[in-house]
Scaffold this active site. Structure first.
Site, PDB file in Angstrom:
ATOM      1  N   SER A  50       0.860  -1.437   0.143  1.00 22.14           N
ATOM      2  CA  SER A  50       0.472  -0.254   0.387  1.00 22.14           C
ATOM      3  C   SER A  50       0.833   1.531  -0.039  1.00 22.14           C
ATOM      4  CB  SER A  50      -0.885   0.613   1.455  1.00 22.14           C
ATOM      5  OG  SER A  50      -0.625   0.353   2.754  1.00 22.14           O
ATOM      6  N   LYS A  87       2.077   3.720   7.311  1.00 17.25           N
ATOM      7  CA  LYS A  87       0.704   5.345   6.252  1.00 17.25           C
ATOM      8  C   LYS A  87       1.694   6.914   6.678  1.00 17.25           C
ATOM      9  CE  LYS A  87      -2.068   2.385   5.777  1.00 17.25           C
ATOM     10  NZ  LYS A  87      -2.638   1.797   4.547  1.00 17.25           N
TER      11      LYS A  87
END
Length: 131
Positions: A50, A87
């Site tokens: 991701s 993230k």
């Protein structure tokens, strides 16, 4: 643990190659260069794809410093509902959230008083193979 490897005096140019084996300065301890706060630093391996848009790939090693406060757009390791995730931290006028760079609002993880989300540490270095 001290980890030393040869350190070359000259920088490597991206243009015409030049032999550098005659310019070994000394051994270098990677801990000195990669870790600023030993008690607060750890390394974790990335699992997943991701974060490829920011240059973090499946299998990369991340050097994390838990003593740092994230700046806007810092890459962080966060605890989201008892699971560690990598993230980007974003702070806007609407609040704080985590994202992997997706433009879909549904992909954002909101950081708030009522959520089970907290920043565990800030990524200071990414180590990945280029071979």
């Amino acid at each position: 643990m001290k980890l030393t490897i040869p350190f070359y005096l000259h920088k490597a140019g991206a243009g015409f190659p030049s032999p550098a084996t005659d310019y070994i300065e000394e051994d270098v301890d990677l801990n000195v260069h990669l870790i600023k706060n030993v008690p607060a630093t750890f390394i974790i391996r990335v699992q997943g794809k991701s974060m490829t848009n920011v240059g973090i790939y499946d299998g990369d090693l991340l050097v994390i410093d838990r003593s740092l406060k994230p700046k806007n757009f810092s890459t962080v390791v966060a605890n989201v509902h008892d699971e560690l995730v990598v993230k980007s931290f974003v702070k806007s006028k609407d609040g704080q959230f985590l994202t992997s760079g997706s433009k879909n609002i549904e992909d954002k993880i909101i950081i708030g008083d009522e959520t089970e989300v907290f920043i565990w540490g800030v990524v200071t270095y990414v180590i990945h193979s280029t071979y």
